[in-house]
Design an enzyme around this catalytic site. Structure first.
Site, PDB file in Angstrom:
ATOM      1  N   ASN A  10      15.786   4.126  61.189  1.00  0.00           N
ATOM      2  CA  ASN A  10      15.032   3.756  62.416  1.00  0.00           C
ATOM      3  C   ASN A  10      15.501   3.081  63.564  1.00  0.00           C
ATOM      4  O   ASN A  10      16.586   2.471  63.359  1.00  0.00           O
ATOM      5  CB  ASN A  10      15.048   2.252  61.358  1.00  0.00           C
ATOM      6  CG  ASN A  10      13.332   1.548  62.803  1.00  0.00           C
ATOM      7  OD1 ASN A  10      13.511   2.150  63.533  1.00  0.00           O
ATOM      8  ND2 ASN A  10      13.587   0.230  61.782  1.00  0.00           N
ATOM      9  N   LYS A  12      15.242   1.478  66.100  1.00  0.00           N
ATOM     10  CA  LYS A  12      14.374  -0.051  66.148  1.00  0.00           C
ATOM     11  C   LYS A  12      14.624   0.458  68.294  1.00  0.00           C
ATOM     12  O   LYS A  12      14.484   1.439  68.001  1.00  0.00           O
ATOM     13  CB  LYS A  12      15.579  -1.001  66.366  1.00  0.00           C
ATOM     14  CG  LYS A  12      15.105  -0.864  64.135  1.00  0.00           C
ATOM     15  CD  LYS A  12      15.726  -2.689  63.996  1.00  0.00           C
ATOM     16  CE  LYS A  12      15.774  -2.655  62.714  1.00  0.00           C
ATOM     17  NZ  LYS A  12      15.441  -3.646  61.360  1.00  0.00           N
ATOM     18  N   HIS A  95       6.620  -2.117  59.908  1.00  0.00           N
ATOM     19  CA  HIS A  95       7.749  -2.798  59.744  1.00  0.00           C
ATOM     20  C   HIS A  95       8.093  -4.120  59.354  1.00  0.00           C
ATOM     21  O   HIS A  95       6.826  -5.049  60.592  1.00  0.00           O
ATOM     22  CB  HIS A  95       8.561  -1.654  60.544  1.00  0.00           C
ATOM     23  CG  HIS A  95      10.092  -2.301  60.537  1.00  0.00           C
ATOM     24  ND1 HIS A  95      10.300  -3.399  60.839  1.00  0.00           N
ATOM     25  CD2 HIS A  95      11.073  -1.609  59.780  1.00  0.00           C
ATOM     26  CE1 HIS A  95      12.119  -3.823  60.829  1.00  0.00           C
ATOM     27  NE2 HIS A  95      12.376  -2.565  59.935  1.00  0.00           N
ATOM     28  N   GLU A  97       9.251  -6.285  61.783  1.00  0.00           N
ATOM     29  CA  GLU A  97       9.543  -6.994  62.894  1.00  0.00           C
ATOM     30  C   GLU A  97       8.113  -6.815  63.298  1.00  0.00           C
ATOM     31  O   GLU A  97       7.307  -7.312  64.390  1.00  0.00           O
ATOM     32  CB  GLU A  97      10.819  -5.626  63.474  1.00  0.00           C
ATOM     33  CG  GLU A  97      12.252  -6.266  63.055  1.00  0.00           C
ATOM     34  CD  GLU A  97      13.199  -5.457  63.247  1.00  0.00           C
ATOM     35  OE1 GLU A  97      13.039  -4.647  63.676  1.00  0.00           O
ATOM     36  OE2 GLU A  97      13.665  -5.398  62.601  1.00  0.00           O
ATOM     37  N   GLU A 167      11.756  -3.215  52.160  1.00  0.00           N
ATOM     38  CA  GLU A 167      12.102  -3.903  52.827  1.00  0.00           C
ATOM     39  C   GLU A 167      12.527  -5.290  53.061  1.00  0.00           C
ATOM     40  O   GLU A 167      11.410  -5.771  53.656  1.00  0.00           O
ATOM     41  CB  GLU A 167      12.574  -3.761  54.414  1.00  0.00           C
ATOM     42  CG  GLU A 167      12.475  -2.034  54.535  1.00  0.00           C
ATOM     43  CD  GLU A 167      13.506  -1.445  56.550  1.00  0.00           C
ATOM     44  OE1 GLU A 167      14.463  -1.112  56.236  1.00  0.00           O
ATOM     45  OE2 GLU A 167      11.888  -2.204  57.321  1.00  0.00           O
ATOM     46  N   GLY A 173      18.884  -6.779  58.602  1.00  0.00           N
ATOM     47  CA  GLY A 173      19.810  -7.167  60.065  1.00  0.00           C
ATOM     48  C   GLY A 173      20.416  -8.622  59.631  1.00  0.00           C
ATOM     49  O   GLY A 173      21.153  -8.973  60.304  1.00  0.00           O
ATOM     50  N   SER A 213      19.991  -3.384  55.628  1.00  0.00           N
ATOM     51  CA  SER A 213      21.505  -3.917  55.358  1.00  0.00           C
ATOM     52  C   SER A 213      22.216  -2.645  54.553  1.00  0.00           C
ATOM     53  O   SER A 213      23.288  -2.623  53.948  1.00  0.00           O
ATOM     54  CB  SER A 213      21.974  -5.027  54.955  1.00  0.00           C
ATOM     55  OG  SER A 213      21.443  -6.322  56.216  1.00  0.00           O
ATOM     56  N   GLY A 234      18.960   0.605  58.918  1.00  0.00           N
ATOM     57  CA  GLY A 234      18.884  -0.044  60.787  1.00  0.00           C
ATOM     58  C   GLY A 234      19.430   0.773  61.505  1.00  0.00           C
ATOM     59  O   GLY A 234      20.519   1.175  62.129  1.00  0.00           O
ATOM     60  N   GLY A 235      20.736  -0.203  61.465  1.00  0.00           N
ATOM     61  CA  GLY A 235      21.711  -0.520  62.289  1.00  0.00           C
ATOM     62  C   GLY A 235      22.888   0.251  61.845  1.00  0.00           C
ATOM     63  O   GLY A 235      23.714   1.213  62.663  1.00  0.00           O
TER      64      GLY A 235
HETATM   65  P1  13P Z   1      18.908  -2.817  58.417  1.00  0.00           P
HETATM   66  O1  13P Z   1      19.867  -1.601  58.530  1.00  0.00           O
HETATM   67  O2  13P Z   1      19.802  -3.234  60.494  1.00  0.00           O
HETATM   68  O3  13P Z   1      19.319  -4.263  58.228  1.00  0.00           O
HETATM   69  O4  13P Z   1      17.686  -2.765  58.479  1.00  0.00           O
HETATM   70  C1  13P Z   1      17.100  -2.617  58.375  1.00  0.00           C
HETATM   71  C2  13P Z   1      15.607  -2.183  58.859  1.00  0.00           C
HETATM   72  O5  13P Z   1      14.304  -2.784  59.552  1.00  0.00           O
HETATM   73  C3  13P Z   1      14.878  -0.034  59.135  1.00  0.00           C
HETATM   74  O6  13P Z   1      13.688  -0.572  59.040  1.00  0.00           O
END
Ligand code: 13P
Length: 250
Positions: A10, A12, A95, A97, A167, A173, A213, A234-235
């Protein structure tokens, strides 16, 4: 029981178009033999058509959000048909967020899942508790409530198009990954909810991914768990090397 294995990134609200295309190029270059693993990326919507083209048949594409109405005066929103039309196969729904920054409710999430299934998109439905809910001992209950609300009215024969992603909000994050034991325990609990709703067969075949993470350093412990079928990253999905290291976990 052999389930689908899905490794999803993802992105983002990161990447310009040229960064997005370079990232895809890097991932494809290093992909090698991934056996039956399914790879999915969720780029920013404005890059979707070009990312779909660049991915060819090696990597599937999803979008990160859409609205549930077919069309109309909804400035700034994207319809399910538009997501489909751009060549996306998956759609991320609910999600953390979207829930916590943009105020999406369980009811909106449910409507989005129905709208996605109606046009043939495959919803990747995200659930997860806040740290306060975990500390109060309510994690399972919170996730159960989210799941039941999200899937209300979704028929058993539609469930082969649904992917669940657990999640925990406190792990997103933050660098604080859930331990494999915490994640595995919640994934079992998610399967129990699916079993109560749809029976044992659906409960054992729906892919349940972990997100929060995920890094090359912690993927092995997570992916080795019986009920963790892949990850939503994510990251670490924003550089080809770290995403590839995750995808290639043994
Ligand atoms: P991180 O891997 O950056 O923690 O993000 C997870 C996420 O929200 C994937 O949708």
């Amino acid at each position: 029981m052999k389930r689908r294995e899905i490794f999803a990134g993802n992105w983002k609200m990161y990447t310009t178009l040229s960064e997005a295309l370079a990232l895809i190029e890097g991932i494809i270059k290093g992909l090698g033999d991934i056996a039956n693993r399914e790879i999915v990326v969720f780029p920013p919507a404005v890059h979707a058509r070009e990312v779909v083209k660049a991915c060819g048949n090696k990597i599937a594409v999803g979008l990160q959000n859409m609205y549930f109405e077919k069309e109309g005066a909804f400035t700034g929103e994207i319809s399910p048909l538009m997501v489909k039309d751009v060549g996306a196969r998956f759609i991320l729904i609910g999600h953390s967020e979207r829930r916590h920054v943009f105020g999406e409710t369980d009811e909106m999430i449910n409507r989005k899942i129905h709208a996605a299934l109606d046009v043939g998109l495959e919803p990747m439905v995200c659930v997860g508790e806040l740290i306060s809910e975990r500390e109060a001992g309510n994690s399972e209950k919170v996730v159960e409530t989210q799941l039941k609300a999200a899937l209300a009215g979704v028929a058993r024969d539609q469930m082969n198009k649904v992917v669940i992603a657990y999640e925990p909000v406190w792990a997103i994050g933050t660098g604080k990954v859930a331990t494999p034991e915490i994640a595995e325990s919640m994934h079992q609990s998610i399967r129990n909810v699916l079993k109560a709703l749809y029976g044992a067969e659906i409960a054992t075949t729906v892919p349940v991914l972990y997100g929060g993470s995920v890094k090359p350093e912690n993927i092995k412990g997570l992916f080795s768990q019986e009920n963790i079928d892949g990850v939503l990253v994510g990251g670490a999905s924003l550089t080809a090397k770290s995403f590839l290291d995750i995808i290639h976990v043994q």
